[in-house]
Design a protein around this motif. Structure first.
Motif, mmCIF file in Angstrom:
data_model
loop_
_atom_site.group_PDB
_atom_site.id
_atom_site.type_symbol
_atom_site.label_atom_id
_atom_site.label_comp_id
_atom_site.label_asym_id
_atom_site.label_seq_id
_atom_site.Cartn_x
_atom_site.Cartn_y
_atom_site.Cartn_z
ATOM 1 N N GLN A 168 0.812 -1.214 0.000
ATOM 2 C CA GLN A 168 0.000 0.000 0.000
ATOM 3 C C GLN A 168 0.853 1.274 0.000
ATOM 4 O OE1 GLN A 168 -2.386 -1.452 3.444
ATOM 5 N NE2 GLN A 168 -4.136 -0.695 2.271
ATOM 6 N N VAL A 169 2.136 1.139 -0.270
ATOM 7 C CA VAL A 169 3.058 2.270 -0.221
ATOM 8 C C VAL A 169 2.604 3.422 -1.122
ATOM 9 C CG1 VAL A 169 4.632 1.329 -1.969
ATOM 10 C CG2 VAL A 169 5.495 2.970 -0.258
ATOM 11 N N ASN A 170 2.014 3.137 -2.264
ATOM 12 C CA ASN A 170 1.583 4.216 -3.163
ATOM 13 C C ASN A 170 0.369 4.970 -2.646
ATOM 14 O OD1 ASN A 170 3.681 4.000 -4.994
ATOM 15 N ND2 ASN A 170 2.647 2.387 -6.131
ATOM 16 N N LYS A 171 -0.327 4.435 -1.635
ATOM 17 C CA LYS A 171 -1.439 5.155 -1.017
ATOM 18 C C LYS A 171 -0.926 6.425 -0.318
ATOM 19 C CE LYS A 171 -5.268 3.719 -0.716
ATOM 20 N NZ LYS A 171 -6.379 4.098 -1.624
ATOM 21 N N LEU A 172 0.351 6.427 0.071
ATOM 22 C CA LEU A 172 0.910 7.597 0.756
ATOM 23 C C LEU A 172 0.812 8.850 -0.113
ATOM 24 C CD1 LEU A 172 4.128 6.122 2.439
ATOM 25 C CD2 LEU A 172 1.772 6.094 3.255
ATOM 26 N N LEU A 173 0.765 8.664 -1.440
ATOM 27 C CA LEU A 173 0.629 9.790 -2.362
ATOM 28 C C LEU A 173 -0.684 10.550 -2.158
ATOM 29 C CD1 LEU A 173 1.856 7.911 -5.553
ATOM 30 C CD2 LEU A 173 3.081 9.786 -4.423
ATOM 31 N N GLU A 174 -1.661 9.926 -1.516
ATOM 32 C CA GLU A 174 -2.969 10.545 -1.307
ATOM 33 C C GLU A 174 -2.991 11.545 -0.150
ATOM 34 O OE1 GLU A 174 -5.613 7.175 -0.932
ATOM 35 O OE2 GLU A 174 -5.160 6.501 -2.961
ATOM 36 N N ILE A 175 -1.939 11.571 0.647
ATOM 37 C CA ILE A 175 -1.868 12.474 1.804
ATOM 38 C C ILE A 175 -1.489 13.885 1.348
ATOM 39 C CG2 ILE A 175 -0.623 12.969 3.960
ATOM 40 C CD1 ILE A 175 -2.443 10.566 4.247
ATOM 41 N N ASP A 176 -2.238 14.876 1.846
ATOM 42 C CA ASP A 176 -1.913 16.283 1.610
ATOM 43 C C ASP A 176 -1.303 16.825 2.897
ATOM 44 O OD1 ASP A 176 -1.765 19.007 1.163
ATOM 45 O OD2 ASP A 176 -3.942 19.307 1.116
ATOM 46 N N ARG A 177 -0.002 16.885 2.946
ATOM 47 C CA ARG A 177 0.658 17.319 4.175
ATOM 48 C C ARG A 177 0.791 18.839 4.262
ATOM 49 N NH1 ARG A 177 6.808 18.459 4.512
ATOM 50 N NH2 ARG A 177 6.908 19.759 2.678
ATOM 51 N N GLU A 218 11.369 9.758 -0.469
ATOM 52 C CA GLU A 218 12.039 9.507 0.807
ATOM 53 C C GLU A 218 11.054 8.944 1.835
ATOM 54 O OE1 GLU A 218 13.819 11.941 4.551
ATOM 55 O OE2 GLU A 218 14.197 12.826 2.570
ATOM 56 N N ILE A 219 9.846 9.524 1.883
ATOM 57 C CA ILE A 219 8.818 9.041 2.813
ATOM 58 C C ILE A 219 8.474 7.585 2.493
ATOM 59 C CG2 ILE A 219 6.384 9.317 3.491
ATOM 60 C CD1 ILE A 219 8.203 11.494 4.672
ATOM 61 N N GLN A 220 8.309 7.291 1.208
ATOM 62 C CA GLN A 220 7.981 5.919 0.808
ATOM 63 C C GLN A 220 9.116 4.959 1.160
ATOM 64 O OE1 GLN A 220 6.915 6.870 -3.311
ATOM 65 N NE2 GLN A 220 4.840 6.137 -2.861
ATOM 66 N N GLN A 221 10.364 5.391 0.999
ATOM 67 C CA GLN A 221 11.500 4.534 1.360
ATOM 68 C C GLN A 221 11.523 4.257 2.859
ATOM 69 O OE1 GLN A 221 13.557 2.775 -0.588
ATOM 70 N NE2 GLN A 221 12.247 3.535 -2.225
ATOM 71 N N ARG A 222 11.244 5.267 3.666
ATOM 72 C CA ARG A 222 11.202 5.071 5.122
ATOM 73 C C ARG A 222 10.082 4.106 5.492
ATOM 74 N NH1 ARG A 222 11.543 11.078 7.601
ATOM 75 N NH2 ARG A 222 10.940 9.985 9.506
ATOM 76 N N PHE A 223 8.931 4.266 4.856
ATOM 77 C CA PHE A 223 7.794 3.365 5.083
ATOM 78 C C PHE A 223 8.191 1.928 4.739
ATOM 79 C CE2 PHE A 223 4.103 1.108 3.374
ATOM 80 C CZ PHE A 223 3.155 1.288 4.360
ATOM 81 N N LEU A 224 8.764 1.728 3.554
ATOM 82 C CA LEU A 224 9.153 0.376 3.120
ATOM 83 C C LEU A 224 10.238 -0.216 4.016
ATOM 84 C CD1 LEU A 224 9.147 0.862 -0.758
ATOM 85 C CD2 LEU A 224 7.489 -0.438 0.617
ATOM 86 N N TYR A 225 11.196 0.613 4.432
ATOM 87 C CA TYR A 225 12.254 0.147 5.323
ATOM 88 C C TYR A 225 11.656 -0.411 6.608
ATOM 89 C CZ TYR A 225 16.230 0.150 8.489
ATOM 90 O OH TYR A 225 17.182 -0.226 9.406
ATOM 91 N N GLU A 226 10.725 0.320 7.190
ATOM 92 C CA GLU A 226 10.109 -0.161 8.433
ATOM 93 C C GLU A 226 9.263 -1.408 8.187
ATOM 94 O OE1 GLU A 226 10.974 0.465 11.362
ATOM 95 O OE2 GLU A 226 12.227 2.169 10.836
ATOM 96 N N MET A 227 8.524 -1.449 7.101
ATOM 97 C CA MET A 227 7.702 -2.626 6.789
ATOM 98 C C MET A 227 8.591 -3.861 6.612
ATOM 99 S SD MET A 227 4.579 -1.613 6.907
ATOM 100 C CE MET A 227 5.189 -0.555 8.194
ATOM 101 N N ASP A 228 9.762 -3.671 5.991
ATOM 102 C CA ASP A 228 10.676 -4.788 5.718
ATOM 103 C C ASP A 228 11.461 -5.233 6.945
ATOM 104 O OD1 ASP A 228 9.839 -4.745 3.086
ATOM 105 O OD2 ASP A 228 11.624 -3.703 2.343
#
Length: 176
Positions: free
Chosen positions: A12-21, A55-65
């Motif tokens: 679901q990493v690409n779902k992060l693109l839906e966030i408006d920070r 970078e956010i997606q990489q951090r997310f994937l790193y933690e998931m892995d």
């Protein structure tokens, strides 16, 4: 509006693109002599650039892995908020887990969504044996106020690795 919460999966990493920070930043905090000093800012912070999102997606994937976990808040199928609990125990007693990422989309803030995500991450950290959560928060007033309103306080035991990565961040801890 029916908000649902679920554990996020790696795919679901690409779902992060839906966030408006994006947000208007009125004040930031600086830590001076163990005291928070409010500094006027007054600027609009845009949503992520493509590079920042990568970078956010990489951090997310790193933690998931590596054994971390994430909670997502959804409005229908759209991701409107998420938080990531890092896998690595920190602190001199190795009894703290870090909230690595925490965002709620602009139009959904101040509705209890972030607090619900934070509470779910806290519950998971307790299950994993953590005694507290470590937070390296962006220095914006909204972020610092959010964590303080959820029981966090300035920590006297600053994590060098996290400080070196984000020296302007405000480092806090909340007991579980």
């Amino acid at each position: 509006m029916m908000i649902t919460y679920q554990t996020l999966q790696r795919d679901q990493v690409n779902k992060l693109l839906e966030i408006d920070r994006s947000e208007y930043i009125d004040f930031i905090y600086e830590l001076r002599n163990q005291h928070l000093m409010e500094v006027q800012s007054g600027h609009e912070c845009p949503t992520w650039t493509e590079e920042m999102m990568g970078e956010i997606q990489q951090r997310f994937l790193y933690e998931m892995d590596n054994g971390g976990m994430a909670i997502g808040a959804f409005d229908g199928q759209m991701l409107i908020g998420f938080g990531v609990l890092a896998h690595k125990f920190r602190g001199k007693d190795l009894n703290k887990l870090q909230v690595d990422l925490m965002y709620v989309s602009r139009n959904y803030r101040r509705q209890g969504i972030g607090t619900r995500i934070f509470n779910l991450l806290s519950e998971e950290a307790r299950i994993r044996g953590a005694k507290s959560l470590y937070i390296s928060s962006t220095e914006t007033r909204s972020a610092v106020f959010f964590y303080k309103s959820n029981g966090s306080k300035l920590t006297s035991e600053i994590d060098d690795e996290l400080f070196n990565k984000e020296p302007k961040d405000i480092h806090m801890v909340v007991d579980l």
